[in-house]
Design a protein around this motif. Structure first.
Motif, PDB file in Angstrom:
ATOM      1  N   GLY A 137      28.013  47.634  46.237  1.00 40.34           N
ATOM      2  CA  GLY A 137      29.255  48.235  45.766  1.00 40.34           C
ATOM      3  C   GLY A 137      29.077  48.980  44.459  1.00 40.34           C
ATOM      4  O   GLY A 137      29.557  50.111  44.286  1.00 40.34           O
ATOM      5  N   GLN A 138      28.348  48.379  43.528  1.00 43.17           N
ATOM      6  CA  GLN A 138      28.098  49.035  42.243  1.00 43.17           C
ATOM      7  C   GLN A 138      27.281  50.319  42.425  1.00 43.17           C
ATOM      8  O   GLN A 138      27.585  51.350  41.826  1.00 43.17           O
ATOM      9  N   ARG A 287      32.999  34.536  56.891  1.00 48.87           N
ATOM     10  CA  ARG A 287      31.877  34.943  56.050  1.00 48.87           C
ATOM     11  C   ARG A 287      31.727  36.469  56.019  1.00 48.87           C
ATOM     12  O   ARG A 287      31.485  37.054  54.962  1.00 48.87           O
ATOM     13  N   THR A 288      31.894  37.101  57.165  1.00 50.72           N
ATOM     14  CA  THR A 288      31.813  38.560  57.232  1.00 50.72           C
ATOM     15  C   THR A 288      32.850  39.195  56.323  1.00 50.72           C
ATOM     16  O   THR A 288      32.558  40.138  55.576  1.00 50.72           O
ATOM     17  N   ASN A 289      34.058  38.688  56.354  1.00 50.97           N
ATOM     18  CA  ASN A 289      35.122  39.232  55.509  1.00 50.97           C
ATOM     19  C   ASN A 289      34.841  38.980  54.036  1.00 50.97           C
ATOM     20  O   ASN A 289      35.125  39.826  53.180  1.00 50.97           O
ATOM     21  N   THR A 294      33.495  41.377  48.860  1.00 53.00           N
ATOM     22  CA  THR A 294      32.631  41.405  47.676  1.00 53.00           C
ATOM     23  C   THR A 294      32.171  42.821  47.383  1.00 53.00           C
ATOM     24  O   THR A 294      32.209  43.283  46.231  1.00 53.00           O
ATOM     25  N   LEU A 295      31.732  43.534  48.411  1.00 56.47           N
ATOM     26  CA  LEU A 295      31.305  44.925  48.236  1.00 56.47           C
ATOM     27  C   LEU A 295      32.467  45.780  47.732  1.00 56.47           C
ATOM     28  O   LEU A 295      32.308  46.566  46.788  1.00 56.47           O
ATOM     29  N   ARG A 296      33.630  45.617  48.333  1.00 54.89           N
ATOM     30  CA  ARG A 296      34.773  46.455  47.968  1.00 54.89           C
ATOM     31  C   ARG A 296      35.267  46.166  46.548  1.00 54.89           C
ATOM     32  O   ARG A 296      35.614  47.095  45.807  1.00 54.89           O
ATOM     33  N   ARG A 297      35.304  44.893  46.173  1.00 56.74           N
ATOM     34  CA  ARG A 297      35.729  44.568  44.799  1.00 56.74           C
ATOM     35  C   ARG A 297      34.767  45.156  43.783  1.00 56.74           C
ATOM     36  O   ARG A 297      35.182  45.709  42.756  1.00 56.74           O
ATOM     37  N   SER A 298      33.474  45.016  44.061  1.00 58.67           N
ATOM     38  CA  SER A 298      32.470  45.537  43.142  1.00 58.67           C
ATOM     39  C   SER A 298      32.580  47.053  43.015  1.00 58.67           C
ATOM     40  O   SER A 298      32.469  47.608  41.916  1.00 58.67           O
ATOM     41  N   TYR A 299      32.832  47.713  44.130  1.00 57.16           N
ATOM     42  CA  TYR A 299      32.975  49.166  44.120  1.00 57.16           C
ATOM     43  C   TYR A 299      34.199  49.567  43.289  1.00 57.16           C
ATOM     44  O   TYR A 299      34.125  50.452  42.431  1.00 57.16           O
ATOM     45  N   ALA A 300      35.327  48.908  43.549  1.00 56.53           N
ATOM     46  CA  ALA A 300      36.568  49.252  42.853  1.00 56.53           C
ATOM     47  C   ALA A 300      36.479  48.966  41.355  1.00 56.53           C
ATOM     48  O   ALA A 300      37.066  49.687  40.538  1.00 56.53           O
ATOM     49  N   GLU A 301      35.749  47.925  40.969  1.00 54.84           N
ATOM     50  CA  GLU A 301      35.583  47.614  39.552  1.00 54.84           C
ATOM     51  C   GLU A 301      34.810  48.716  38.837  1.00 54.84           C
ATOM     52  O   GLU A 301      35.087  49.028  37.668  1.00 54.84           O
ATOM     53  N   ARG A 302      33.856  49.306  39.517  1.00 57.03           N
ATOM     54  CA  ARG A 302      33.049  50.377  38.910  1.00 57.03           C
ATOM     55  C   ARG A 302      33.795  51.718  38.931  1.00 57.03           C
ATOM     56  O   ARG A 302      33.489  52.601  38.144  1.00 57.03           O
ATOM     57  N   SER A 307      41.116  53.342  45.113  1.00 60.00           N
ATOM     58  CA  SER A 307      41.968  52.347  45.750  1.00 60.00           C
ATOM     59  C   SER A 307      41.655  52.278  47.242  1.00 60.00           C
ATOM     60  O   SER A 307      41.558  53.318  47.903  1.00 60.00           O
ATOM     61  N   PHE A 308      41.520  51.053  47.742  1.00 61.94           N
ATOM     62  CA  PHE A 308      41.406  50.855  49.184  1.00 61.94           C
ATOM     63  C   PHE A 308      42.821  50.797  49.758  1.00 61.94           C
ATOM     64  O   PHE A 308      43.287  49.765  50.232  1.00 61.94           O
TER      65      PHE A 308
END
Length: 358
Positions: A137-138, A287-289, A294-302, A307-308
């Motif tokens: 994500g980052q 687990r998949t979700n 995790t990927l989406r939160r990391s992306y949005a933080e950077r 916005s998703f």
């Protein structure tokens, strides 16, 4: 010698040494270890430099399906990414564009310590896989901030510079959805007759029955999608096989194989990466979700401005289908060493996924 020459895994150690010294005349080759997998020639090369011994990696384009414009781009892309971002990539020590005796283009880069977990993600600790998704994500967020770009298409080398290609093989598009429709007409035509690597296909009609309904769905759905964000730099092959990872922590030591470097909207690159990294056949839905979020939160933080939202999620849902069609068309290559029953299992998974849309 042009890209895609027949001189591939038969490249001798002597030729490897000559190629290295052409790029770094003061270096001498001590040992050569060839990579077991891959469509191009890749070898780990121990060299002696004036400053001492180091291990390098030599990559030469030998695959017939790789165009010279895109093959020439990879070392330039590595230099660009290394200069403009903190995404971990190998250092390029030099590259050759044209030669009468050696397969070209070829380039020499630094060896990066780390493990490749293609086909063996079960060997990774749970926390390590989570770290891979966090850093993905980052890395994508940082890559996407280098844009926007004026058009959509494949990025290659034009007159020695990175540029969006506009060729018969790789046309550029004002509209990304126009590019998407055009590319999946070609992909579906290929799928109807065995996929992109038909010579490796054990069943050329494996997905042929799905082609008409998929074509109808995409022709009806893609034009109705919300207009995507402007295109930007995209690594469209961000998968375990192109990552070197620290086994215990999961830290990504290097992101490799920038040969499929394109201009596309961030939502497409995100959907593409999720499709390549998520393994619902291995993980539970919960687990998949968890990994996806995790990927989406990391992306949005950077990217705080990102916005998703509903429009983006709607786009990504359709983009994941187009990514799945890619996987179906590449099944003969990606699973050429699998048993017939294993290939049948992968095909059944593809069918289950597709039927969610049809």
């Amino acid at each position: 010698m042009s890209a895609g020459s027949s001189l591939d895994t038969d490249i001798s150690n002597e030729i490897v040494a000559e190629m290295v010294q052409l790029l770094q005349p003061s270096w001498s080759v001590e040992a050569v270890t060839r990579a077991a997998n891959g469509t191009d020639f890749v070898a780990s090369v121990d060299v002696q430099t004036p400053d001492g011994p180091i291990t390098t990696v030599l990559k030469a384009t030998t695959a017939d399906h790789v165009s010279s414009e895109t093959a020439l781009a990879e070392p330039c892309i590595l230099e660009f990414i290394g200069r403009e971002t903190s995404i971990p990539v190998p250092t390029v020590f030099g590259y050759g564009d044209d030669h009468d005796e050696y397969p070209t283009p070829f380039y020499l880069m630094s060896h990066v310590e780390g493990e490749n977990y293609e086909g063996r993600i079960r060997d990774l600790p749970k926390t390590a896989r989570m770290e891979i998704f966090r850093e993905a994500g980052q890395n994508l967020a940082e890559l996407h901030t280098l844009g926007p770009l004026p058009k959509s298409g494949r990025i290659g080398v034009v007159d020695g510079e990175l540029a969006i290609l506009d060729t018969d093989e790789f046309p550029s598009y004002e509209s990304f959805h126009g590019r998407l429709l055009a590319s999946y007409e070609d992909n579906l035509d290929s799928l109807a007759s065995g996929g992109h690597f038909v010579d490796l296909a054990d069943d050329k009609t494996r997905f042929a029955d799905l082609v008409p309904p998929l074509r109808q769905y995409l022709q009806e759905t893609i034009p109705e999608l919300p207009t995507p964000e402007s295109s930007t730099y995209s690594h469209e092959d961000y998968r375990y096989g192109n990552l070197l990872v620290e086994p215990t922590t999961g830290r990504t030591q290097a992101v490799l194989d920038w040969g499929i470097f394109s201009s596309a909207p961030p939502a497409y690159n995100l959907a593409n990466t999720e499709s390549l990294l998520l393994t619902p056949d291995v993980d539970s839905s919960e687990r998949t979700n968890e990994l996806r979020q995790t990927l989406r939160r990391s992306y949005a933080e950077r990217r705080p401005e990102w916005s998703f939202d509903d429009a983006t999620l709607k786009q990504m849902e359709v983009y994941r289908l187009t990514c799945r069609i890619d996987a179906m068309a590449c099944l003969p290559l990606w699973h050429q060493d699998a048993t017939p029953s294993e290939r049948d299992e992968r095909a059944a998974e593809h069918r289950d996924f597709v039927h969610q849309y049809l």
